[in-house]
Design a protein around this motif. Structure first.
Motif, PDB file in Angstrom:
ATOM      1  N   VAL A 141       0.070 -10.284 -19.339  1.00  0.00           N
ATOM      2  CA  VAL A 141       0.824  -9.043 -19.203  1.00  0.00           C
ATOM      3  C   VAL A 141       1.235  -8.889 -17.745  1.00  0.00           C
ATOM      4  O   VAL A 141       0.420  -9.054 -16.840  1.00  0.00           O
ATOM      5  CB  VAL A 141      -0.004  -7.818 -19.660  1.00  0.00           C
ATOM      6  N   GLN A 142       2.509  -8.579 -17.544  1.00  0.00           N
ATOM      7  CA  GLN A 142       3.034  -8.386 -16.198  1.00  0.00           C
ATOM      8  C   GLN A 142       3.560  -6.963 -16.063  1.00  0.00           C
ATOM      9  O   GLN A 142       4.294  -6.478 -16.932  1.00  0.00           O
ATOM     10  CB  GLN A 142       4.174  -9.365 -15.920  1.00  0.00           C
ATOM     11  N   SER A 143       3.177  -6.294 -14.977  1.00  0.00           N
ATOM     12  CA  SER A 143       3.708  -4.965 -14.692  1.00  0.00           C
ATOM     13  C   SER A 143       4.998  -5.127 -13.903  1.00  0.00           C
ATOM     14  O   SER A 143       5.029  -5.799 -12.874  1.00  0.00           O
ATOM     15  CB  SER A 143       2.720  -4.136 -13.887  1.00  0.00           C
ATOM     16  N   LEU A 144       6.067  -4.497 -14.396  1.00  0.00           N
ATOM     17  CA  LEU A 144       7.351  -4.531 -13.704  1.00  0.00           C
ATOM     18  C   LEU A 144       7.590  -3.253 -12.912  1.00  0.00           C
ATOM     19  O   LEU A 144       8.685  -3.001 -12.448  1.00  0.00           O
ATOM     20  CB  LEU A 144       8.479  -4.774 -14.714  1.00  0.00           C
ATOM     21  N   GLY A 145       6.540  -2.436 -12.797  1.00  0.00           N
ATOM     22  CA  GLY A 145       6.632  -1.248 -11.953  1.00  0.00           C
ATOM     23  C   GLY A 145       6.594   0.058 -12.716  1.00  0.00           C
ATOM     24  O   GLY A 145       6.746   0.118 -13.933  1.00  0.00           O
TER      25      GLY A 145
END
Length: 177
Positions: A39-43
């Motif tokens: 999972v990647q947070s894009l902000g």
């Protein structure tokens, strides 16, 4: 009694019955071969302020019309909530929840936070109402309480959106009275 909510030149004759603040992050999930996912947070996204309310009495429909007129302004304006610090927002949605009657109107609204939060100064806030200060780097509510000779419990009550042990963002508006 709480101060009335305001947006631009409209002041609510009675505060909305519900007020919700949504905080969101943009997340993306990637499938990894033979091992699950990542999972990647894009902000963080803009905050969304939603609520519902009623106008009652002989001026109910007139109050709704004045609110609808403020919806037609283009660009962001300042939203003053009786508990939250002032925030620059776009008036994104206004719904009439039923067929209006002369003495009763049920409505819902939605405001989206503007990226630009500059321009609000202490002189924009009525001195007879709430007073705000800008937090300094590494401030907490306890430090501000000491600096302004306030009781910590009072500051916590004025700023329920902030945990008492949370380090504040530099420039964050904190209600002190």
């Amino acid at each position: 009694m709480l101060a009335p909510m305001k947006y631009r030149d409209f002041t609510w004759p009675n505060n909305p019955t519900t007020f919700k603040v949504e905080l969101r992050q943009t997340l993306h999930s990637y499938k990894l071969p033979f091992s699950g996912f990542q999972v990647q947070s894009l902000g963080v996204q803009h905050r969304v302020f939603k609520g519902e309310g009623e106008f009652t009495g002989p001026d109910a429909y007139d109050s709704f019309r004045r609110l609808a007129k403020s919806f037609s302004f283009t660009g962001a304006g300042w939203l003053e909530h009786p508990v939250w610090p002032p925030v620059k927002v776009y008036f994104a949605k206004l719904d009439l929840n039923q067929e209006p009657r002369e003495e009763y109107v049920s409505y819902s609204f939605e405001f989206w936070e503007s990226e630009d939060q500059t321009g609000y100064t202490a002189s924009d806030i009525d001195p007879n109402k709430s007073k705000y200060i800008s937090a300094k780097l590494n401030d907490t509510l306890a430090l501000i309480a000491t600096r302004y000779s306030k009781e910590l419990d009072d500051l916590i009550a004025l700023n329920p959106q902030i945990a008492s042990t949370t380090a504040l963002d530099e420039g964050q508006l904190i209600r002190i009275s």
